[in-house]
Design a protein around this motif. Sequence first.
Motif, PDB file in Angstrom:
ATOM      1  N   ALA A  13       4.293   0.534   6.153  1.00 20.42           N
ATOM      2  CA  ALA A  13       5.708   0.221   6.354  1.00 20.42           C
ATOM      3  C   ALA A  13       6.378   1.339   7.145  1.00 20.42           C
ATOM      4  CB  ALA A  13       6.402   0.017   5.004  1.00 20.42           C
ATOM      5  N   ASP A  32       5.757  12.410   5.123  1.00 18.59           N
ATOM      6  CA  ASP A  32       4.926  11.956   4.005  1.00 18.59           C
ATOM      7  C   ASP A  32       4.587  13.168   3.144  1.00 18.59           C
ATOM      8  OD1 ASP A  32       2.968   9.182   3.673  1.00 18.59           O
ATOM      9  OD2 ASP A  32       2.601  10.917   2.384  1.00 18.59           O
ATOM     10  N   MET A  40      -1.544   3.456   1.320  1.00 22.21           N
ATOM     11  CA  MET A  40      -2.538   2.683   0.581  1.00 22.21           C
ATOM     12  C   MET A  40      -3.548   2.013   1.507  1.00 22.21           C
ATOM     13  SD  MET A  40      -3.399   1.759  -2.470  1.00 22.21           S
ATOM     14  CE  MET A  40      -2.020   1.966  -3.587  1.00 22.21           C
ATOM     15  N   PHE A  48      -6.795  -9.079   2.648  1.00 24.05           N
ATOM     16  CA  PHE A  48      -6.660 -10.538   2.520  1.00 24.05           C
ATOM     17  C   PHE A  48      -5.533 -10.994   3.432  1.00 24.05           C
ATOM     18  CE2 PHE A  48      -3.799  -8.884  -0.890  1.00 24.05           C
ATOM     19  CZ  PHE A  48      -2.616  -9.504  -0.513  1.00 24.05           C
ATOM     20  N   LYS A 295     -10.287 -11.460  -2.555  1.00 27.53           N
ATOM     21  CA  LYS A 295     -10.904 -10.735  -1.443  1.00 27.53           C
ATOM     22  C   LYS A 295     -12.161 -10.007  -1.913  1.00 27.53           C
ATOM     23  CE  LYS A 295      -9.077  -6.714  -0.634  1.00 27.53           C
ATOM     24  NZ  LYS A 295      -8.095  -5.727  -0.222  1.00 27.53           N
ATOM     25  N   ASN A 383       6.017   3.779  -7.197  1.00 27.18           N
ATOM     26  CA  ASN A 383       5.609   5.152  -6.957  1.00 27.18           C
ATOM     27  C   ASN A 383       6.364   6.087  -7.910  1.00 27.18           C
ATOM     28  OD1 ASN A 383       5.551   7.737  -5.903  1.00 27.18           O
ATOM     29  ND2 ASN A 383       5.534   7.028  -3.796  1.00 27.18           N
ATOM     30  N   GLY A 425       6.594  -1.305  -0.004  1.00 27.62           N
ATOM     31  CA  GLY A 425       6.400  -1.207  -1.438  1.00 27.62           C
ATOM     32  C   GLY A 425       7.527  -0.493  -2.175  1.00 27.62           C
ATOM     33  N   ILE A 430       4.106  -5.857  -2.915  1.00 25.62           N
ATOM     34  CA  ILE A 430       4.243  -6.505  -1.612  1.00 25.62           C
ATOM     35  C   ILE A 430       2.917  -6.415  -0.872  1.00 25.62           C
ATOM     36  CG2 ILE A 430       4.932  -4.381  -0.380  1.00 25.62           C
ATOM     37  CD1 ILE A 430       7.173  -6.076   0.918  1.00 25.62           C
ATOM     38  N   ILE A 432       0.735  -6.457   3.014  1.00 25.46           N
ATOM     39  CA  ILE A 432       0.887  -5.702   4.259  1.00 25.46           C
ATOM     40  C   ILE A 432       1.802  -6.417   5.240  1.00 25.46           C
ATOM     41  CG2 ILE A 432      -0.372  -4.836   6.281  1.00 25.46           C
ATOM     42  CD1 ILE A 432      -2.814  -4.571   4.251  1.00 25.46           C
TER      43      ILE A 432
ATOM     44  N   LYS B 436      -1.735  -9.804   9.785  1.00 23.62           N
ATOM     45  CA  LYS B 436      -1.314  -8.638   9.013  1.00 23.62           C
ATOM     46  C   LYS B 436      -0.283  -7.811   9.768  1.00 23.62           C
ATOM     47  CE  LYS B 436      -2.461  -9.438   5.804  1.00 23.62           C
ATOM     48  NZ  LYS B 436      -2.198  -9.395   4.386  1.00 23.62           N
TER      49      LYS B 436
HETATM   50  C1  FAD Z   1      -6.347  -2.239  -4.557  1.00 22.30           C
HETATM   51  C2  FAD Z   1      -5.365  -2.794  -3.568  1.00 22.30           C
HETATM   52  C3  FAD Z   1      -5.784  -3.721  -2.619  1.00 22.30           C
HETATM   53  C4  FAD Z   1      -4.881  -4.261  -1.696  1.00 22.30           C
HETATM   54  N1  FAD Z   1      -5.336  -5.193  -0.800  1.00 22.30           N
HETATM   55  C5  FAD Z   1      -4.463  -5.743   0.091  1.00 22.30           C
HETATM   56  C6  FAD Z   1      -4.903  -6.715   1.022  1.00 22.30           C
HETATM   57  O1  FAD Z   1      -6.079  -7.060   1.069  1.00 22.30           O
HETATM   58  N2  FAD Z   1      -3.987  -7.278   1.868  1.00 22.30           N
HETATM   59  C7  FAD Z   1      -2.667  -6.932   1.834  1.00 22.30           C
HETATM   60  O2  FAD Z   1      -1.875  -7.466   2.609  1.00 22.30           O
HETATM   61  N3  FAD Z   1      -2.231  -5.985   0.966  1.00 22.30           N
HETATM   62  C8  FAD Z   1      -3.097  -5.384   0.104  1.00 22.30           C
HETATM   63  N4  FAD Z   1      -2.648  -4.443  -0.777  1.00 22.30           N
HETATM   64  C9  FAD Z   1      -1.235  -4.078  -0.708  1.00 22.30           C
HETATM   65  C10 FAD Z   1      -0.962  -3.058   0.394  1.00 22.30           C
HETATM   66  O3  FAD Z   1      -1.684  -1.899   0.092  1.00 22.30           O
HETATM   67  C11 FAD Z   1       0.537  -2.768   0.479  1.00 22.30           C
HETATM   68  O4  FAD Z   1       1.224  -3.946   0.811  1.00 22.30           O
HETATM   69  C12 FAD Z   1       0.905  -1.751   1.534  1.00 22.30           C
HETATM   70  O5  FAD Z   1       0.050  -0.656   1.499  1.00 22.30           O
HETATM   71  C13 FAD Z   1       2.339  -1.289   1.351  1.00 22.30           C
HETATM   72  O6  FAD Z   1       2.651  -0.373   2.369  1.00 22.30           O
HETATM   73  P1  FAD Z   1       3.781   0.739   2.182  1.00 22.30           P
HETATM   74  O7  FAD Z   1       3.830   1.461   3.458  1.00 22.30           O
HETATM   75  O8  FAD Z   1       5.004   0.097   1.714  1.00 22.30           O
HETATM   76  O9  FAD Z   1       3.266   1.675   1.016  1.00 22.30           O
HETATM   77  P2  FAD Z   1       2.060   2.713   0.886  1.00 22.30           P
HETATM   78  O10 FAD Z   1       0.873   2.252   1.599  1.00 22.30           O
HETATM   79  O11 FAD Z   1       1.953   2.971  -0.563  1.00 22.30           O
HETATM   80  O12 FAD Z   1       2.584   4.027   1.631  1.00 22.30           O
HETATM   81  C14 FAD Z   1       3.612   4.835   1.121  1.00 22.30           C
HETATM   82  C15 FAD Z   1       3.521   6.222   1.708  1.00 22.30           C
HETATM   83  O13 FAD Z   1       4.666   6.975   1.310  1.00 22.30           O
HETATM   84  C16 FAD Z   1       4.306   8.269   0.877  1.00 22.30           C
HETATM   85  N5  FAD Z   1       5.320   8.731  -0.069  1.00 22.30           N
HETATM   86  C17 FAD Z   1       5.570   8.233  -1.277  1.00 22.30           C
HETATM   87  N6  FAD Z   1       6.600   8.899  -1.848  1.00 22.30           N
HETATM   88  C18 FAD Z   1       7.027   9.827  -0.975  1.00 22.30           C
HETATM   89  C19 FAD Z   1       8.059  10.797  -0.979  1.00 22.30           C
HETATM   90  N7  FAD Z   1       8.875  10.949  -2.041  1.00 22.30           N
HETATM   91  N8  FAD Z   1       8.213  11.601   0.082  1.00 22.30           N
HETATM   92  C20 FAD Z   1       7.406  11.453   1.146  1.00 22.30           C
HETATM   93  N9  FAD Z   1       6.413  10.539   1.205  1.00 22.30           N
HETATM   94  C21 FAD Z   1       6.226   9.719   0.162  1.00 22.30           C
HETATM   95  C22 FAD Z   1       2.949   8.062   0.290  1.00 22.30           C
HETATM   96  O14 FAD Z   1       2.218   9.244   0.284  1.00 22.30           O
HETATM   97  C23 FAD Z   1       2.333   7.019   1.219  1.00 22.30           C
HETATM   98  O15 FAD Z   1       1.685   7.618   2.318  1.00 22.30           O
HETATM   99  C24 FAD Z   1      -3.522  -3.867  -1.716  1.00 22.30           C
HETATM  100  C25 FAD Z   1      -3.111  -2.923  -2.652  1.00 22.30           C
HETATM  101  C26 FAD Z   1      -4.007  -2.387  -3.573  1.00 22.30           C
HETATM  102  C27 FAD Z   1      -3.523  -1.389  -4.577  1.00 22.30           C
END
Ligand code: FAD
Lengths: 455, 688
Positions: A13, A32, A40, A48, A295, A383, A425, A430, A432, B436
């Motif tokens: 995101a 970050d 993640m 998926f 998946k 988180n 997230g 949520i 990807i 995606k």
């Molecule tokens: C086991 C598993 C399998 C999954 N499989 C799929 C799939 O197959 N298909 C799919 O669409 N989705 C899947 N997902 C969901 C997917 O991982 C999320 O939708 C996606 O990663 C969300 O992205 P994000 O950027 O919001 O959060 P994240 O990927 O969690 O990234 C957040 C970032 O913010 C940083 N951060 C957090 N707090 C702070 C702070 N206070 N200060 C600075 N930095 C901070 C973290 O270090 C991290 O780098 C899966 C999730 C899990 C747990």
Amino acid sequence: MSDAILVIGGGIAGINCAMNVAKYGTKVYLVDDTASIGGMMARLDKTFPTNDCSICIEAPQMYDVDNHENIKILTNTEVRKVKKVNGEFQVRLVTKPKFVDEEKCTGCGACVEACPVSVPDEMDGKIGGKRKLVSMAFPQAVPNVVSVDPACRHGEMRKAGACIGDCKVDCSQCRECPIALCVMACEKEGKKAITHWQSSKNMKIDVKSIVVATGITDAKPVGDLLGYDVYKNVITNAQFERLMNAGGPTAGEIIRPSDSKHAKKIAWIQCAGRGLAEGKGTPYCSKICCMISTKQTIITKEHDPAVETTVFYNDLKAYGKGFWEFYRKAVDNGVDYVRARPYEVFEDPETKNLTLKYEDLESGELEIKEVELLVLASGIISNKRNKKLAKVLKLELDHLGFFKEKNPLTAPLETKVDGIYLCGGATGPIDIAESVVQASAAAMLALQNNLQVKS
Amino acid sequence: MVENIRIGVFVCDCGSNIAGVVNVPDVVDYARGLDHVVLADEGRWSCSVDYLSKMQDLIKEHQINRVVVASCTPRTHEPLFKRTVKEAGVNPYLLEFVSIREQVSWVHMQEPEIATEKAKDLVKMGVAKAALLEEGQEIRLPVKTDCLIIGGGMAGMSAALNVADQGFNAVLVEKEPQLGGIMNQLCFISHDHYKSPAAILVESKAAQVHAHPNVTVYTDTHLETVEGYIGNYRVTLKPNGDGSSGNIDVSTVVVATGMQELEPEGQFLYGDDPRVVTQLQLDRMLRDKAVQDVKSVVIINCVNSKNETRGCCSIGCHTSVKNAIALKTLHKNASVQILYRDLSMVKEEGDALEKAKKIGIKFLRFPDDRYPVVATENKNLIVQVFDLLIGKEFKLPADLVVLTTAFKGDETVEHIKGLLKVSSNADGFFQESHVKLGPLEFPADGISLCGCAKAPMTFKESCEAGTGAAMKVSIPMKRGYVEAEGIVADIDLANCNQCSICWKRCPYSAIKVDAEKNPEVIKALCKGCGLCAADCPKECISIVHYSDEQVMAQVEAALEDDPDRKIIGFVCHWCALGGVDMAGVSRLQYPSNARLIRVMCSARVSIKMMQHAFDLGAAGVLVAGCEFPTCHYITGNYAAEKRIKRTKSKLAKAGYDPERLWNIWCSAADGPKFAGTMREMVKELNLK
Ligand SMILES: Cc1cc2nc3c(=O)[nH]c(=O)nc-3n(C[C@H](O)[C@H](O)[C@H](O)COP(=O)(O)OP(=O)(O)OC[C@H]3O[C@@H](n4cnc5c(N)ncnc54)[C@H](O)[C@@H]3O)c2cc1C
């Protein structure tokens, strides 16, 4: 004054949000608090419902962000203080030391090879992944530099073999280290990139808007939930994801922790810990776990069609485009879906196999099933660092720890502080694609705010 | 003018990462002896600031006009060296990157001599290609600030307002007399009704749209034609009824055409008995306060969803619970029952479920393969349902049966699809560019997708998507141009036979044709995958930086010595090379027979290239692309797979053993797969 935007969180995101803003022509700080951006998604094997390889599609975006002139990436960095003055935010950031000079480190890995001490990798949990005390977050990490475990300073890991010889000097005072093996390896390469004396760096920036993209966390089962704490072969679905990942600790071999043998009978338990009170489980539906397990079964079958895969579930969440078709693909590939309420797990002390007791919801009968590896879909939670950040940003969290929107219907992704927006997230469980949509929307809102806040 | 080609070769030690295995001075000496090479230099750390400036000095001093860097991997370091040579006055497209760390020193650690020979070969291949490189440049296409938005529902209106707020012009076209779309038919949009009457939300949004000076609204109007591409679309609009059509010119397009209910004609007595309605009809009745004196309402979910042909309708569970609560609130004594298969309620929707249960709404689960039956007995409606959890069949009397039906794209989708040259699925939902990471886009630049035109989604999600789509189209409008990297296709019409393969197969609609069917590449839209070039039967398409000539030169250089123990590997830049790099980072050791040639996409590899390698005596050829379904050019690997099949039969005819042509589809994480393939190939082909 500055026209920049701060994006907090460098997952998919945050990356997409930053990229949109940068392409628009506005400067972005992408912060970050871990050693690399990627979030993640960088840990996942496939995604998926298409089974696209996760790092294959994410890494090019990470490199793009890294190479964009409008984006400044700050890793290992926390947002400590935010003050709003005349519609603009004065932000204080603190960068925690990696004990590595990012300018000098080329990510060559000589220090990693030299380091004799391996510790468990938090990323991999029970499946036994190891990392060195000096390590790269993952091979595609951005920035592509190593960091030294903060525990490995002041000669504290000497007993474990990390340093040789004696030294009584305080690392933060000393500008050269004759005893640490990583330092010596780096010097042998002709570099002086490892700097045990590095201290935190403060930085002040001014921005007009902030986007919170701090993401999700995979819930760890609490206590002996379905045998998690007591039996080796009970793991979470996040750990299973690492297990099937060619880039993970087992190079993609689906082997079980107790004896490193290929698991031939695997079961997934959906909603593990659902409905239990907070702190004991995940009290709500995390929306994406059904597809995660689907998946994982499909990929498992791809590795070896002979593996017996069973998913114990109650309500199937196949809510998105192509999700139901994905589930059907699993069924066609021989995955067994059983509507059930599992209630107890026993381990055979000899074979380390697990016997699951469950109520079959269709027949109403109590049944048992023996498997070699049990995977718990323990849910997606907020988180834990959100609490601290919310305080700094003067935002509210909902009762589940996700950031609260001002009004989800009339002002989605906005918060009660004008100029601070949410995506991914940070708003709740949520996937990807949805994160990417919200990231674009949040970027747009932030840029609109920038237009309004006149310098 | 015949340019004097002066190549500089810079070989990196990478500390001991390369130099610890490969004899770098030897490689440098070897490079000095190659044609056109005027300078070869060894750098301890080529990417260090010190060395980069030394490199720039050397380039200037020796008037170097082609640069070969032999070091780590282009996937991470090419941008750095491109910038460096550019600053030294060399066009960045005249740089060739050779990977001797990931492809040599890290994977042949125990065989320093063999590794050194391989590094020399790779450098020779790089030099051969560099001698043929031509300048390239980023290509720009001007984009103005007018945006067409098709569809005036919540998504379209959100997009229009966001575009307009930046000072750009939004042209919003709606085929109905009124803005608002589905929302116009709804009563409430969430279970806490009083906070969310649909009419108020939609009216306030529509009022903002109408009042905005930068939005031009055409209601009761349809799209007749659209021609052109980003930066210059010519659109013809025609008012419904008699009015005459008019043209407008826009630079970008947002598609927000929404969706419709798939009416379950002939099922569950729908259409035969007026007491059987759909959710949307119920919403309208609730809005018009037209539900009177109901005593028993039965709601059936998943009608025409989750079966062989169609997936989950995404919003049905939420809608059914919301409307059940509305009914129960209005008619406290009525019985309201929801018959369902799975309840898909997430996060705050869970609160709605709690509330529904609390106020006495009953839920009954039926089996996936045993749907309820609606019948009349003595003019009374009866719903017969098997309760899965109790294991018993029940007969439920009903005076209102509500069907939660599936959805389909708008009826205009077929027409619009043709106009914009985009695709949709069987249900008329548009196909986004990447499931995606490209959820708001189409493959062609400048057209964005949002709201229920993509898939059924909630009100909130539609608004977010509309805002996100505005972001996507605003980027080129704000910059004033779109830009393509200089790696693009170039068509030489002299040999063209107007066969139409190129423009029909281009995944990005980046090739246009004139009246005589002469193709022309719109360079700013071309992504440089090379599919067209490889498929062109007349060989009249060339790809900058990956021309036939250049690739062939690499093949020839690789096979100059000992071809019978060598494998030519064509690897795509994205995933396959990622897998190669991963094998390197993981120090997986494998046989050294392969000489890899990077292409942007496996679809670039033509039959001629593959065959050329065999003609020169190669022991084997490997084509490595992204693992399905991932492809950075949408479907390039599928095209490559087909072509490889054709090549095999051609090879057989030419007298070669087709089993010597291999292919793998490899993810960027899968180092073990690449290394394993190398071992296997060497074994199967009996190589040393
Ligand atoms: C086991 C598993 C399998 C999954 N499989 C799929 C799939 O197959 N298909 C799919 O669409 N989705 C899947 N997902 C969901 C997917 O991982 C999320 O939708 C996606 O990663 C969300 O992205 P994000 O950027 O919001 O959060 P994240 O990927 O969690 O990234 C957040 C970032 O913010 C940083 N951060 C957090 N707090 C702070 C702070 N206070 N200060 C600075 N930095 C901070 C973290 O270090 C991290 O780098 C899966 C999730 C899990 C747990």
